[in-house]
Design a protein around this motif. Structure first.
Motif, short mmCIF file in Angstrom:
data_model
loop_
_atom_site.label_atom_id
_atom_site.label_comp_id
_atom_site.label_asym_id
_atom_site.label_seq_id
_atom_site.Cartn_x
_atom_site.Cartn_y
_atom_site.Cartn_z
N PHE A 17 6.54 -5.74 -6.40
CA PHE A 17 7.57 -5.40 -5.39
C PHE A 17 6.88 -4.75 -4.21
CE2 PHE A 17 10.46 -4.76 -9.19
CZ PHE A 17 11.39 -5.74 -8.87
N GLU A 18 7.50 -4.85 -3.03
CA GLU A 18 7.11 -3.99 -1.92
C GLU A 18 8.25 -3.01 -1.67
OE1 GLU A 18 6.19 -5.83 1.88
OE2 GLU A 18 5.62 -3.89 2.75
N ALA A 19 7.95 -1.72 -1.65
CA ALA A 19 8.96 -0.70 -1.35
C ALA A 19 9.14 -0.61 0.16
CB ALA A 19 8.50 0.66 -1.89
N ILE B 194 3.21 0.11 -1.72
CA ILE B 194 3.74 1.15 -0.83
C ILE B 194 3.01 1.05 0.51
CG2 ILE B 194 3.99 3.65 -0.54
CD1 ILE B 194 3.66 3.79 -3.68
N ASN B 195 3.77 1.01 1.60
CA ASN B 195 3.18 0.97 2.94
C ASN B 195 2.65 2.34 3.32
OD1 ASN B 195 3.82 -1.82 4.18
ND2 ASN B 195 5.74 -1.19 3.21
N ILE B 196 1.42 2.38 3.78
CA ILE B 196 0.79 3.65 4.16
C ILE B 196 0.31 3.56 5.62
CG2 ILE B 196 -1.15 5.21 3.67
CD1 ILE B 196 0.69 5.25 1.35
N LEU C 217 -1.35 -0.05 -2.53
CA LEU C 217 -1.11 0.49 -1.20
C LEU C 217 -1.30 -0.62 -0.17
CD1 LEU C 217 -2.97 3.95 -1.29
CD2 LEU C 217 -0.64 3.40 -2.02
N GLU C 218 -0.40 -0.66 0.80
CA GLU C 218 -0.54 -1.60 1.92
C GLU C 218 -0.97 -0.82 3.15
OE1 GLU C 218 2.77 -4.22 2.55
OE2 GLU C 218 2.75 -4.93 0.48
N ILE C 219 -2.12 -1.19 3.67
CA ILE C 219 -2.63 -0.53 4.86
C ILE C 219 -2.75 -1.57 5.98
CG2 ILE C 219 -3.92 1.19 3.55
CD1 ILE C 219 -6.40 -0.72 4.34
N LEU D 247 -4.31 -5.53 2.66
CA LEU D 247 -4.32 -5.44 4.12
C LEU D 247 -3.06 -6.14 4.64
CD1 LEU D 247 -6.05 -4.49 6.59
CD2 LEU D 247 -6.70 -6.88 6.80
N ASP D 248 -2.19 -5.36 5.26
CA ASP D 248 -0.88 -5.83 5.70
C ASP D 248 -0.97 -6.42 7.11
OD1 ASP D 248 1.83 -6.22 5.59
OD2 ASP D 248 2.35 -4.11 5.38
N ASP D 249 -0.02 -7.29 7.42
CA ASP D 249 0.17 -7.77 8.80
C ASP D 249 -1.06 -8.43 9.40
OD1 ASP D 249 2.66 -6.64 8.56
OD2 ASP D 249 2.13 -4.81 9.62
N ILE E 139 -4.74 -9.86 0.94
CA ILE E 139 -4.48 -9.90 2.37
C ILE E 139 -3.09 -10.49 2.60
CG2 ILE E 139 -5.57 -12.15 2.76
CD1 ILE E 139 -6.97 -10.20 5.10
N LYS E 140 -2.31 -9.84 3.42
CA LYS E 140 -0.96 -10.33 3.69
C LYS E 140 -0.90 -10.94 5.08
CE LYS E 140 2.54 -8.21 1.84
NZ LYS E 140 3.62 -7.21 1.59
N LEU E 141 -0.66 -12.25 5.12
CA LEU E 141 -0.58 -12.96 6.39
C LEU E 141 0.74 -12.63 7.05
CD1 LEU E 141 -1.78 -16.56 5.40
CD2 LEU E 141 -3.16 -14.61 6.18
MG MG Z 1 4.01 -4.03 4.06
#
Ligand code: MG
Ligand code: C2E
Ligand code: MG
Ligand code: MG
Length: 274
Positions: free
Chosen positions: A58-60, A114-116, A146-148, A176-178, A197-199
């Motif tokens: 999940f992503e919070a 969790i987005n940080i 953790l998503e950074i 790695l987000d975005d 890695i999140k595209l």
């Molecule tokens: Mg995110």
């Protein structure tokens, strides 16, 4: 302009400077009030294994109760003002509470990402706080991600990397987000301690509809060569899904499969996921 932006009441493009400042002050006071009165909540958006179509994590995602103010607007302001530090601590603790709640009911758990924000990484207490939460709530570190973003490299790069490595050494995965929204140097891919890695949705929108799907295909195979798993964000149509699957995207996140869910609905996903 503002009208075309639809429901986004906080579109800044067509209003003048004083309105801008007023709006910002307004957001700051909403944030302060929400911290004081415990008015935040979390939604959980499933991220699916692209082949099995099972929820793999999940992503919070934070929301303010009874408010349409979106994190896309208030997180940046929280970051600028430093309010992200108390808000981020609340988010972390809330995720641990939620995982413990599910764990106590013997649900089949999947990791929660969790987005940080960069400011949170710079905070000297982040490592200790995460370590404390792992022990206090008796949660296995492999259940936390953790998503950074690459923005964390803009200031205090070496120090931030040290802090991130220390957190990772607890057994926590880092995404790695975005990807695709930041600056273009890719050199950081060789030294950032990331697993996934999140595209960003914009990458997909830019390349998938056109003939140059080669770009996405090559990107994904480069990431696989670097031993990174690849998540596609913002997948909204079956066509996109089929193309991303054919390019070996590992995970899919987007409205096509599920929007962000309240904890009760997220629990239903866990129950039916076996
Ligand atoms: Mg995110
Ligand atoms: P993000 O981390 O890139 O999260 C993904 C965003 O895409 C979320 O927006 C999600 O609701 C949205 N989304 C998911 N699927 C789709 C889709 O198919 N189409 C479209 N158009 N959008 C989709 P959300 O929840 O509004 O959050 C926006 C950003 O705010 C997040 O982007 C993240 O950067 C930040 N954020 C959210 N929660 C937190 C938090 O707890 N802490 C921090 N530091 N930042 C947060
Ligand atoms: Mg993202
Ligand atoms: Mg994004």
């Amino acid at each position: 302009e503002a009208k075309r932006a639809g429901k986004n009441r906080y579109c800044y493009f067509s209003i003048d400077m004083t309105d801008k400042i007023d709006e910002k002050m307004n957001v700051i006071s909403i944030l302060r009030k929400s911290i004081e009165e415990d008015q935040f909540k979390l939604l959980y958006q499933p991220i699916y294994d692209s082949v099995s179509k099972k929820a793999s994590s999940f992503e919070a995602l934070i929301r303010i109760k009874d408010s349409s103010l979106s994190p896309g607007v208030f997180i940046d302001i929280a970051e600028e003002t430093g309010l992200i530090v108390p808000i981020g601590r609340w988010v972390l603790q809330e995720v641990f509470k939620q995982l413990q709640f599910w764990q106590d009911r013997n649900f089949d758990l999947i990791p929660v990402a969790i987005n940080i924000s960069p400011r949170q990484i710079r905070d000297d207490n982040l490592f200790d706080f995460i370590k404390f939460l792992l022990e206090e709530y008796e949660i296995c570190p492999s259940l936390i991600e953790l998503e950074i973003t690459e923005n964390m490299l803009l200031e205090d790069k070496d120090d931030n990397l040290k802090k991130l490595n220390k957190i990772k050494s607890l057994g926590i995965c880092i995404s790695l987000d975005d990807f695709g929204t930041g600056y273009s140097s890719l050199s950081y891919l060789s030294y950032m301690p990331i697993d996934k890695i999140k595209l960003d949705k914009s990458i997909k929108d830019k390349f998938l509809d056109r003939k140059d799907t080669e770009v996405i295909k090559s990107l994904i195979s480069m990431f696989h060569g670097l031993n990174l798993k690849v998540v596609a964000e913002g997948v909204e149509t079956e066509e996109e899904y089929i193309q991303l699957l054919s390019h070996s995207t590992d995970y899919i996140q987007g409205y096509l499969f599920s929007k962000p869910l309240n904890p009760e609905d997220a629990a239903l996903i866990l129950k039916t996921n076996q």
